[in-house]
Structures are given as C-alpha cells and as structure tokens.
Design an enzyme around this catalytic site. Structure first.
Site: not given
Lengths: 408, 408
Positions: A134, A164-166
């Site tokens: 991320d 961005w991970d989420l």
C-alpha cells in the site's frame, strides 16, 4: 453475517489486509472461509495494534468468522495437504484467495491440475509481478505530494489509512463473485489477479486525474480545500472543528443562507462577475475570497448553533472527531447498534466487532462471529472437507504436519 | 472489458464517485449499464477536473462504457419512464444502483411494486439516513487527526483521495453480485444499502482500531512512520525520495544487509536487549534510534545505487513520484500497456483510459469503451428495453420528456 452466499467455500492463504479482507467480506455475506496459516501463524499474526497480552487486534479483526487451519507449509507434505484443501470437490468450492506469488507453490497452473475449474484470486503488488504494498504504491502515484498543506514544501505526507489495500480487498471480493458467476454458467474457472498498482492507477484514472495531469501537469497541494468546489475545515467559536462542503447548487445556497451571508455573497458575485451558485468551479477558483468570509461566520457561532443552522438549511457538513470521540458519540457505533455486536475475541477482550458493511434490508443480520484461535478448526476441516479419519488426523498431528488451537 | 457478466443489466441513477464507480466496475466485467441523468446532466456533470473546453474528465472517467439516457426527472411522466426502465422484465435485469434518498421517488418499496424481485443497491452517507460524504465521514472518524506530522498540532489533515467513496463503490459492486447470486437461487430481490459511514467504521474496526482506541485511547500522529513496524520516507544523496518498509523478518534482514548495517544493528540489539528481526513491533518502538541510522545510510547513496542494493536484497521499498512522473516512468501506465487503452473521449481529448483493475488471466481484455455523450443512448434504450416505437419515442422528444446527445 447474512446467509446470502451460503455453501460457497473459500480457502484463504494470505496475510495482511487486502486478501484477508476480501475473504472477510465473503464470510460476512455467508461464505465458508477456511484460512490456512503456517503453524505458529503467518507474517501478520502479531501485526499491531496489539492487546496488552500481545495478541493482534488487527489479526482478530480481519479474520472474524473464518475457520483456521494450521499446517506446516515448509514441508512438501504440508503443501500437498493445502493443495487438497484448495482443490477439494464440490460445486461451490474450489476458490482460493491468496497474496502469495504467482509463480510459487500456489501457482494457479500447478493447482488447477488438481481441479480444472479452480478459481484463484490473487492480490499482488504490481501487475507486472514487482513487489509493492500500500505505502509504496501510494508513494509511486504521487498522492503523498498532494496531501497536506504547502507548509510541507516538497516533502511527502503518507496516508495512515491503507486505502489501496482496503480497495483491493473489496474489489477482489467483487472479482471473486464475478468469476464464480461465470463458472456457474460456463464451468470454467481461472486465475484473477488484483494488483494494488492497477487498483490505484485505475482509481485515479477513473476520477479524471490522468487526463488532468497530461493536460495541466501535476496538481499542487491545496491543503484541506476540496478540489473543484467549495469545501474546507473551519473552527467554531467554542473551538470545535467542522468540515463544510458545497458541491451542488442546493448545498451552496443552504450554506450561504445558514450563515446569513446572502447579501455579502451577492455583492462578491457582482464584483467578480460570477455566479457561485451556478458554477461550482468558481467557488474553488475564488476560495481565497470565500474562505475568510465563511471562517468568520462559522467562527462567530458555537458548535451547537452551527449544528442547528446547518441542519435547518441542509448544509453538507460534519464535525471532526477523534476516533475515540466518534465511538462515544455516534449511536451507530455503539454496541447493540446494527453494524456492531459486542463479542468476546480470542485476545480475551470484549469489544464491538463490525459485521457486513452493507445492510440487506429486511434480512436478519446474524451475530458477528469472533476470529478463530490459530488452528482451531484444523481437525474439523480435515474431516469435513477431506474426509480424513480421526486416525489419519492423529498421524498428521503426530508428525507435526498440522496443529490445533491448544497446541499453538 | 471482460465479458464475464454478459447479459446483466444495471440501471444507474446516481452521481459523484461511489455509486457510479460501482456500476463502472460492473460494466468493466461485462454488464450492460444504463445511466439515467436529468436532461442537461446531473450534479456531477461538471465536476472538476475539467478540460479546457469545460468538459469533466471526472465524469467521462467514471462513466466509461455506460449507456446514457437523458430524461426530465422533474416531471412525473419522466419518473414513470425511469421506473419502467428500472423494473423492465428480464431475468438478468431489475438491478438499480443509486445514491438517491431511500424515501424518495426511487424508494425500493415503491419500485418493487412494479417488479417484485428488483435489487436496489443504494449508496448512502450515514447508515441511519443522515447525509454525509467522503470528507465528512473521514472527519467524523478521526483519520485527519492522525494524518501528517506533529507540526500540524491539533489541526486536521484531510485526505485528497476520496478513499471511502472508492471503497464504497467497490464494496457495492460486490454486494450487487451477492444479491444477484441470491436472487438466482431464491427468486428474491431486495434492497441493499451501502452507507459510507458503515464502510468506513467497519474498515477501521476490521484493522483493530476500535479495540485499540478502547484499550489505549486515540492514536497520536506518527507522521510518515509506518505504524507497528519499520517504515518511513527517506532521501537519497541525489535528492530522490523513497518509501522503505520492513514488516516481515525477511524484509528487515534484507534492508539491514542492503545498507551494510548488520554490525551496527547487532550492537543496538545487544544494547537494548531486543531482536528487531524477531519482533516487528520493536522496530517501531525504537524508531527514533533506527530512523537516523537508515537515514544516513540511504542519504549516502544515489537513487540508482539504492535501487540496485534494495532489489538485490528483496527490500520492500518504492520511489516517491508525482503522478506525472509515474505516468512517464511506469511501463504499466503507458498507452498500450494491459491496463490502459488510449482512446478518444467525449471531451474531444485522446488519453489512456483504464479498464478493469483485475486481470482475468488468459481471457481477452476487450478495448476500453469511452463514456457516452449525455443522452447518446436515449432512443436506443427506450426501443430495446421498453420496446417503444419510433413514433412513441418521437412523441417523448416532442414533449421534452427525453433528450438525445445532439440536443444537449
């Protein structure tokens, strides 16, 4: 949990946020998720925040409602056992969610020899196989150079939120169901890759930012100002902070009216020859004129008064709270509110745990299930999915190939 | 575009980012998306960034590949026409994606009288019906108080990236497919609400942050430091910036080795009585000791040298680029790279447009389709979905109830 995807069986072999949240989302809508970890836990087993006893609140948050199987994945027999779990028969099985490398022992090509219609959903760093996570993807995109005020000069401001991970996790859950829908119709599985790089670049592109950059160059820092319309943080007379925005004409006229600024704004519009109500962009272009006026107007009112006049005029606004205060003040965050159940977690702590972020109106939300203890379901899963006998499972334990919760 | 969801028909009646990106994602995996706007465009039709000609890059990014129908929604007959489009028969139709209010003319209760198995996916601000948007939800959660450095004092630092909008859009696409899968099996539709508040609170909760706050209070600002492990921005000798992290033991040992810091770190571990390799948390606790050492080591190397030694040692790192530089330097962002197609857009500009963020390995990516001109598909959709005759469509135009692209 909503029993919408009942029967769907996902094997997760992953760590950190993106891939585990993908299967968490699937679990929260009813899928059975079997998370396989190395004995002793994966790379995220002690990820912060930790409880005082050293348990990871992060791990027990991201793995709620999953079944946990612990296997010695360093040994070929362990990898073989994992392969069997992933490729076990059943129309609604044969789905792997992972963030392990494309070319490693969880390569789709290798696995699909054991189950042709396997669906592999692989969260990656960069789409071309380069590693990334991320914070490096965010840095690569320029987001840290547009976050924060000019006072940061040319220094980056990182996000604390791993956005961005989420986003990759939610998108991967979507891609999983799309692939599974296609498999139901065609009988074909396949590998789906979800690279953080592609998630992030396409998100910026979708919002017009690539066109913007090619047209006018990099966006400068605008501090807390909302780009392209009216919006910023303001302080009330009693020291509270509010975020106020006006994107639509109605939001703008509501704001102007609520603060008794109608004649003031009319005069400015006349002087500048613009219509703030008609053209949201002018509210941004002339923000240096508008901000001080709104600042003074809000600064003369208490938070209570701001709340009253803003709500009366349908202003688009909200208070700035710390997370602690948000938990204390928002009814929607309290134990017993629809989104949360207060439950006992593996750490031994009791606190509200979030269920599905979506509400399926009229369906019963089943209670949020706690995360497993590491290896809690090893025996159960080996028996139910692979039909192994107690004797065989005993042998696997004896050889140290698998572990159960108490032995961890 | 991948033809995975071929046949699925979505009607979108929405604006801004979350709901339009939900149906964009569905379109990019093959669904037919019919976006209905008021004649002249909705609230987001001129949202910045704009082209020099005044067209919205934002709008044409978020509506790629959709069909556009323009209806006078202020008139009851217009709303009736929209209702007919939403509730038109067809096994794979009857799906509405919207961000309009639950109780308004797009209420699920009202619409489902015309099609019992209708699926309504509704993106909302707050789950209890209060209005809210990305920036107010983010403010309410405390994220702006943990973003940025201590130098910000108690002032909030807003995100420029609308992370919650984006996450809500992807999650809503996932929820749409879950609801549709359930409808295929049970014949039942229903309303699914996706509130930004619930998306955001549950995301923080899933990462352990609610437990953390209840345990130890609000997290302070850690600037650019990665929470709970080693990570921060650093400068190279030639003035470039890099994000470097070490969460796993391997990443840490790779970093230490790449910078020739093995003996230095061993001495510190001895002095402090800790093992940085074994316990990622100690890398965070002792960051004030570690950061200056790494800062000096990286500061003595050029970017080229950093790249070489980091890549040799599998360090988790990446450069900070502005978005403009990212577009210039990353092969994955160039026209012709898999994710992007260079196409002509309604603004008259030609630039790379992103396709699906996921890659379905072995399937052909069809070319990215441009956004429609407003009302471009009015006649086509009225004929194909509602089987209206040319004469009837002509009447609707004559009465000003619908509009086509050229008349806008």
């Amino acid at each position: 949990m909503y029993p919408l995807l009942t029967g769907l069986r996902i094997v997760e072999c992953a760590s950190f946020i993106a891939a585990p949240s993908c299967s968490l989302y699937l679990q929260q809508l009813g899928a059975e998720v079997i998370r396989v970890d190395p004995i002793g836990g994966g790379a995220d087993f002690k990820r912060w925040p930790l409880s005082k006893g050293g348990d990871s609140y992060y791990w027990e948050g991201l793995n709620k409602g999953k079944k946990s199987v612990a296997i010695d994945l360093a040994r070929p027999e362990g990898r073989q056992l994992l392969t069997q779990l992933i490729t076990a028969p059943g129309k609604d099985g044969g789905i792997l969610v992972t963030n392990l490398p494309k070319e490693g022992f969880l390569s789709h090509e290798r696995l699909s020899k054991h189950r042709e219609d396997l669906i592999t959903v692989r969260v990656m760093g960069w789409g071309d196989g380069d590693s990334g996570f991320d914070y490096t993807v965010n840095a690569a995109l320029g987001v840290p150079f547009v976050t924060g005020s000019d006072a940061n000069g040319d220094a980056p401001v990182n996000h604390v939120l791993p956005a961005w991970d989420l986003l990759s996790g939610a998108y991967a859950a979507f891609a999983t169901l799309a692939a599974e829908r296609n498999r139901l119709r065609t009988g074909r599985g396949g590998e789906v890759t979800v690279p953080l790089s592609d998630i992030a670049f396409s998100a910026l592109a979708n919002m017009g930012q690539i066109a913007e950059v090619m047209d006018t160059g990099d966006r400068p820092r605008y501090g807390n100002a909302l780009y392209g319309a009216f919006g910023r943080d303001f302080r009330t007379s009693d020291g509270e902070r509010v975020m106020v925005a006006a994107i639509t004409p109605k939001q703008w006229s509501g704001l102007v009216k609520s603060l008794d600024l109608v004649p003031t704004i009319q005069q400015i519009e006349k002087d500048l020859g613009v219509s703030f109500a008609r053209d949201e962009g002018t509210r941004f272009t002339h923000r240096d004129t508008l901000f001080p006026i709104v600042e003074r107007a809000i600064g003369a009112l208490t938070m209570d008064r701001v709340r009253t006049v803003f709500d009366e005029n349908a202003v688009c606004w909200g208070p700035y709270f710390t997370l602690k205060r948000a938990i204390a003040e928002y009814p929607r965050l309290k134990p017993g509110a629809p989104l949360f159940d207060e439950i006992d977690h593996p750490s031994g702590h009791r606190y509200p745990a979030a269920g599905a972020a979506a509400t399926f109106v009229g369906m019963d939300r089943e209670r949020v299930q706690r995360a497993p203890h590491l290896g809690e379901h090893t025996d159960e899963v080996l028996a139910s999915v692979l039909s192994l006998s107690s004797a065989r499972i005993g042998e696997l334990h004896a050889s140290g190939l698998v572990a159960s919760a108490p032995s961890n």
